[in-house]
Design a protein around this motif. Structure first.
Motif, short mmCIF file in Angstrom:
data_model
loop_
_atom_site.label_atom_id
_atom_site.label_comp_id
_atom_site.label_asym_id
_atom_site.label_seq_id
_atom_site.Cartn_x
_atom_site.Cartn_y
_atom_site.Cartn_z
N SER A 19 1.00 -0.96 0.01
CA SER A 19 -0.05 0.18 -0.05
C SER A 19 0.87 1.22 0.08
N ILE A 20 0.29 2.23 -0.26
CA ILE A 20 1.05 3.58 -0.41
C ILE A 20 1.53 3.80 0.95
N THR A 21 0.84 3.61 2.03
CA THR A 21 1.44 3.72 3.56
C THR A 21 2.52 3.01 3.75
N GLU A 22 2.56 1.53 3.35
CA GLU A 22 3.59 0.91 3.76
C GLU A 22 4.68 1.22 2.91
N LEU A 23 4.57 1.62 1.50
CA LEU A 23 5.80 2.00 0.73
C LEU A 23 6.27 3.28 1.40
N ALA A 24 5.46 4.18 1.96
CA ALA A 24 6.07 5.31 2.36
C ALA A 24 6.88 5.05 3.56
N GLU A 25 6.30 4.22 4.33
CA GLU A 25 7.12 3.84 5.66
C GLU A 25 8.42 3.14 5.40
N ARG A 26 8.51 2.18 4.40
CA ARG A 26 9.83 1.71 3.99
C ARG A 26 10.83 2.54 3.38
N VAL A 27 10.21 3.62 2.90
CA VAL A 27 11.32 4.60 2.15
C VAL A 27 11.46 5.91 3.04
N ARG A 28 11.01 5.89 4.20
CA ARG A 28 10.98 6.92 5.18
C ARG A 28 10.43 8.17 4.67
N LEU A 29 9.27 8.18 3.78
CA LEU A 29 8.65 9.49 3.51
C LEU A 29 7.26 9.40 4.05
N SER A 30 6.63 10.79 4.09
CA SER A 30 5.30 10.73 4.63
C SER A 30 4.65 10.23 3.20
N VAL A 31 3.19 10.04 3.24
CA VAL A 31 2.51 9.44 2.33
C VAL A 31 2.51 10.30 1.02
N SER A 32 2.07 11.57 1.33
CA SER A 32 1.70 12.53 0.12
C SER A 32 3.00 12.54 -0.82
N PRO A 33 4.22 13.08 -0.26
CA PRO A 33 5.42 12.87 -1.23
C PRO A 33 5.70 11.50 -1.70
#
Length: 154
Positions: A19-33
């Motif tokens: 999910s975009i949330t999981e992806l954002a966590e893994r790459v250490r970004l917030s969801v929007s960026p």
């Protein structure tokens, strides 16, 4: 493309269902960026699509062959007709045009030897412009569906 984009691509190559949330966590970004970067990668063509990797053996496609194709001639029309015809044969799961001889390499899957023989005799040998077919059987896939190496992109 920067390091963050490469991390996004690396994560998606490992698991395209993130999910975009999981992806954002893994790459250490917030969801929007993260979402903006993902859409930019898709628009640029760096990500060409998403799909499931299926296990051919589990689906009964246990026969795997490489078929080398030598063409009669290499006119533009003959090549175009051959390539269009190859794209319509579902059992051909990979087709590559080569420099030199042979002209093409096809990866073909089938249920078993009789199914491959029927495919070979009825469809592959009837492809337009074919002079000669030569095949070899795949004993074992050692490296398959490996993610693209992203470090050399630097």
């Amino acid at each position: 493309m920067d390091d963050v984009d490469r991390r996004i691509l690396a994560e998606l190559q490992q698991d395209g269902r993130l999910s975009i949330t999981e992806l954002a966590e893994r790459v250490r970004l917030s969801v929007s960026p993260c979402h903006r970067r993902l859409r930019a990668l898709e628009r640029s063509g760096a990500i060409s699509g998403y799909r499931a990797h299926l296990n051919a053996g589990a689906l009964g496609l246990t026969f795997d062959a490489l078929v080398f194709v030598t063409m009669r001639d290499s006119t533009r029309d003959t090549i175009a007709e051959f390539e269009q015809s190859v794209s319509t044969v579902p059992a051909i799961i990979q087709a590559q045009r080569l420099f030199g001889d042979p002209d093409y390499l096809l990866r073909v899957v089938a249920r078993d030897l009789p199914a491959f023989e029927a495919l070979y005799d009825q469809e592959l040998s009837a492809l337009p412009g074919v002079q000669r077919l030569s095949s070899t059987l795949v004993m074992k896939n050692v490296v398959q569906d490996r993610p693209l190496p992203l470090d050399p992109l630097r």
